[in-house]
Design an enzyme around this catalytic site. Structure first.
Site, PDB file in Angstrom:
ATOM      1  N   ARG A 100       0.871  -1.184   0.000  1.00 26.77           N
ATOM      2  CA  ARG A 100       0.000   0.000   0.000  1.00 26.77           C
ATOM      3  C   ARG A 100       0.902   1.226   0.000  1.00 26.77           C
ATOM      4  O   ARG A 100       1.730   1.391   0.884  1.00 26.77           O
ATOM      5  CB  ARG A 100      -0.904   0.006   1.241  1.00 26.77           C
ATOM      6  CG  ARG A 100      -1.545   1.359   1.487  1.00 26.77           C
ATOM      7  CD  ARG A 100      -2.592   1.339   2.572  1.00 26.77           C
ATOM      8  NE  ARG A 100      -3.779   0.620   2.157  1.00 26.77           N
ATOM      9  CZ  ARG A 100      -4.979   0.771   2.724  1.00 26.77           C
ATOM     10  NH1 ARG A 100      -5.143   1.604   3.731  1.00 26.77           N
ATOM     11  NH2 ARG A 100      -6.017   0.071   2.302  1.00 26.77           N
ATOM     12  N   HIS A 127      -7.732   0.657  -6.036  1.00 31.96           N
ATOM     13  CA  HIS A 127      -7.870  -0.154  -4.812  1.00 31.96           C
ATOM     14  C   HIS A 127      -8.523  -1.499  -5.182  1.00 31.96           C
ATOM     15  O   HIS A 127      -9.644  -1.795  -4.772  1.00 31.96           O
ATOM     16  CB  HIS A 127      -8.710   0.604  -3.782  1.00 31.96           C
ATOM     17  CG  HIS A 127      -8.587   0.078  -2.377  1.00 31.96           C
ATOM     18  ND1 HIS A 127      -7.742  -0.955  -2.019  1.00 31.96           N
ATOM     19  CD2 HIS A 127      -9.229   0.450  -1.224  1.00 31.96           C
ATOM     20  CE1 HIS A 127      -7.865  -1.188  -0.719  1.00 31.96           C
ATOM     21  NE2 HIS A 127      -8.757  -0.357  -0.217  1.00 31.96           N
ATOM     22  N   GLN A 130     -10.129  -4.065  -2.546  1.00 31.15           N
ATOM     23  CA  GLN A 130     -11.404  -3.613  -1.960  1.00 31.15           C
ATOM     24  C   GLN A 130     -12.572  -4.045  -2.844  1.00 31.15           C
ATOM     25  O   GLN A 130     -13.607  -4.515  -2.371  1.00 31.15           O
ATOM     26  CB  GLN A 130     -11.392  -2.090  -1.814  1.00 31.15           C
ATOM     27  CG  GLN A 130     -12.715  -1.501  -1.318  1.00 31.15           C
ATOM     28  CD  GLN A 130     -13.037  -1.896   0.108  1.00 31.15           C
ATOM     29  OE1 GLN A 130     -12.204  -1.776   0.980  1.00 31.15           O
ATOM     30  NE2 GLN A 130     -14.252  -2.381   0.358  1.00 31.15           N
ATOM     31  N   ASP A 224     -17.260   6.914  -0.348  1.00 29.87           N
ATOM     32  CA  ASP A 224     -15.928   6.824   0.247  1.00 29.87           C
ATOM     33  C   ASP A 224     -15.664   8.153   0.951  1.00 29.87           C
ATOM     34  O   ASP A 224     -16.364   9.151   0.707  1.00 29.87           O
ATOM     35  CB  ASP A 224     -14.899   6.580  -0.882  1.00 29.87           C
ATOM     36  CG  ASP A 224     -13.464   6.433  -0.388  1.00 29.87           C
ATOM     37  OD1 ASP A 224     -13.265   6.179   0.815  1.00 29.87           O
ATOM     38  OD2 ASP A 224     -12.539   6.583  -1.217  1.00 29.87           O
ATOM     39  N   CYS A 265     -16.477   1.602   1.655  1.00 30.59           N
ATOM     40  CA  CYS A 265     -15.256   0.813   1.874  1.00 30.59           C
ATOM     41  C   CYS A 265     -14.712   1.008   3.290  1.00 30.59           C
ATOM     42  O   CYS A 265     -13.958   0.164   3.772  1.00 30.59           O
ATOM     43  CB  CYS A 265     -14.197   1.176   0.837  1.00 30.59           C
ATOM     44  SG  CYS A 265     -13.840   2.943   0.764  1.00 30.59           S
ATOM     45  N   ARG A 293     -13.212  -8.508   3.216  1.00 39.42           N
ATOM     46  CA  ARG A 293     -11.835  -8.131   2.878  1.00 39.42           C
ATOM     47  C   ARG A 293     -10.905  -9.324   3.131  1.00 39.42           C
ATOM     48  O   ARG A 293      -9.988  -9.579   2.388  1.00 39.42           O
ATOM     49  CB  ARG A 293     -11.377  -6.907   3.700  1.00 39.42           C
ATOM     50  CG  ARG A 293     -12.109  -5.603   3.435  1.00 39.42           C
ATOM     51  CD  ARG A 293     -12.074  -5.185   1.976  1.00 39.42           C
ATOM     52  NE  ARG A 293     -10.724  -5.189   1.427  1.00 39.42           N
ATOM     53  CZ  ARG A 293      -9.785  -4.257   1.633  1.00 39.42           C
ATOM     54  NH1 ARG A 293     -10.062  -3.195   2.342  1.00 39.42           N
ATOM     55  NH2 ARG A 293      -8.576  -4.371   1.105  1.00 39.42           N
TER      56      ARG A 293
END
Ligand code: CP
Ligand code: NVA
Length: 314
Positions: A100, A127, A130, A224, A265, A293
């Site tokens: 990340r 992402h 996700q 988000d 998310c 996840r």
């Protein structure tokens, strides 16, 4: 397919396989508890994380492997060692690298120089892991037949909006983004890529700037945070004013289908991008999304390390 560097690396068949395996892992988390026996997975993060870090570490443990978590300031990379050298070194010890960070180009360079699978666990641009959890949660909620359904992302045209457009297009879905135009709209290159993929998959991509028109008859409203990791604080006030009309409110939810759901998310800021009554309401499926996840990262590690994924050539 060696790596998952960008959402468009996956084919629809790859995603279906990953969702099937993740469904198995949800029912039986220890089904493949020797798949990574005596193996290690490096998890390197230069940005904070709650869900991705914990789901990656627990996924490795469930597969019988050892996760090695490395903070951004802990590698010689911070003292000038090159990305290429770092990639070669980690490849000598570990069976996969989950990363990340900020620049997508750093993740691409790691992938190009590592001989082990490299997984993008969020960049400024994308992402993908996700979205695997999101599509499993969508499938769990609505089943496999998504024809006639509309999936709407509202808010900032950021990494999540990009992944939403690309992965939705691969799935053959009708995906929509509702964002301000200009600085906080999704990148043009991503929109064009999503439209190209949708042409082949039978999906439909709409990039809109009117929240009420966008959410009409939708099955999913997704949002988000408005301030992403790395966003300049100097822009906060201007950005919040621009994004305010795109907050997910009870009023917007009332314009959607009867069986519609709310997704996020996370982390969430109640009272900013979403009203508390929506995110904590009966139609919110955020906890199942967060749970998946782990199941989806577990499936991704399992299949990438085995070399089962074909990739998309996009
Ligand atoms: N959704 C997500 O990626 O959460 P974290 O930032 O906590 O990992
Ligand atoms: N857009 C957010 C997503 C967090 C999971 C960020 O990049 O901070």
């Amino acid at each position: 397919m060696k790596d998952l560097l960008r959402s468009q690396d996956l084919s629809r068949a790859d995603i279906e396989l990953l969702l099937d395996t993740a469904t198995d892992f949800a029912a039986n988390p220890l089904r493949s508890n020797t798949a990574l026996a005596h193996k290690s997975v490096a998890i390197y993060m230069t940005k904070p994380s709650t869900r991705t870090r914990l789901s990656a570490e627990t996924a490795v443990a469930h597969l019988g492997g050892t996760p090695i978590f490395i903070r951004g300031d802990e590698l010689q990379l911070g003292r000038g060692e090159s990305i290429a050298d770092t990639a070669r070194i980690i490849s000598g010890y570990c069976s996969a690298l989950i990363i990340r960070t900020f620049a997508q180009s750093d993740v691409d360079e790691l992938g190009a120089n590592a001989s082990i699978p490299v997984i993008n666990a969020l960049t400024d641009d994308d992402h993908p892991t996700q979205l695997l959890a999101d599509w499993l949660t969508i499938r769990e909620n609505f089943g496999k037949d998504i024809s006639g359904r509309k999936f709407v992302y509202l808010g900032d045209g950021n990494n999540m909006s990009h992944a939403w457009l690309i992965m939705g297009a691969i799935m053959g879905a009708h995906v929509v983004t509702a964002t301000p135009s200009g600085a906080w709209a999704p990148d043009l290159q991503i929109i064009e890529m999503a439209q190209k993929i949708a042409k082949q998959s039978g999906g439909k991509v709409e990039v809109l700037h009117d929240p009420e028109a966008a959410v009409k008859d939708a099955s999913v409203l997704y949002t988000d945070v408005w301030m992403s990791m790395g966003d300049s604080e100097d822009l906060r006030e201007r950005k919040i004013v621009a994004l305010s009309p795109f907050a997910v409110t009870g009023k917007l939810m009332s314009l959607t289908q009867k069986d519609s759901v709310f997704m996020h998310c996370l982390p969430a800021h109640r009272g900013e991008e979403v009203e508390a009554s929506v995110i904590d309401g009966a139609n919110s499926i955020i906890w199942r999304q967060a749970y998946h996840r782990r199941t989806t990262i577990q499936a991704l590690l399992y299949h990438l390390v085995r070399g089962d994924l074909k990739g998309s050539n996009q």
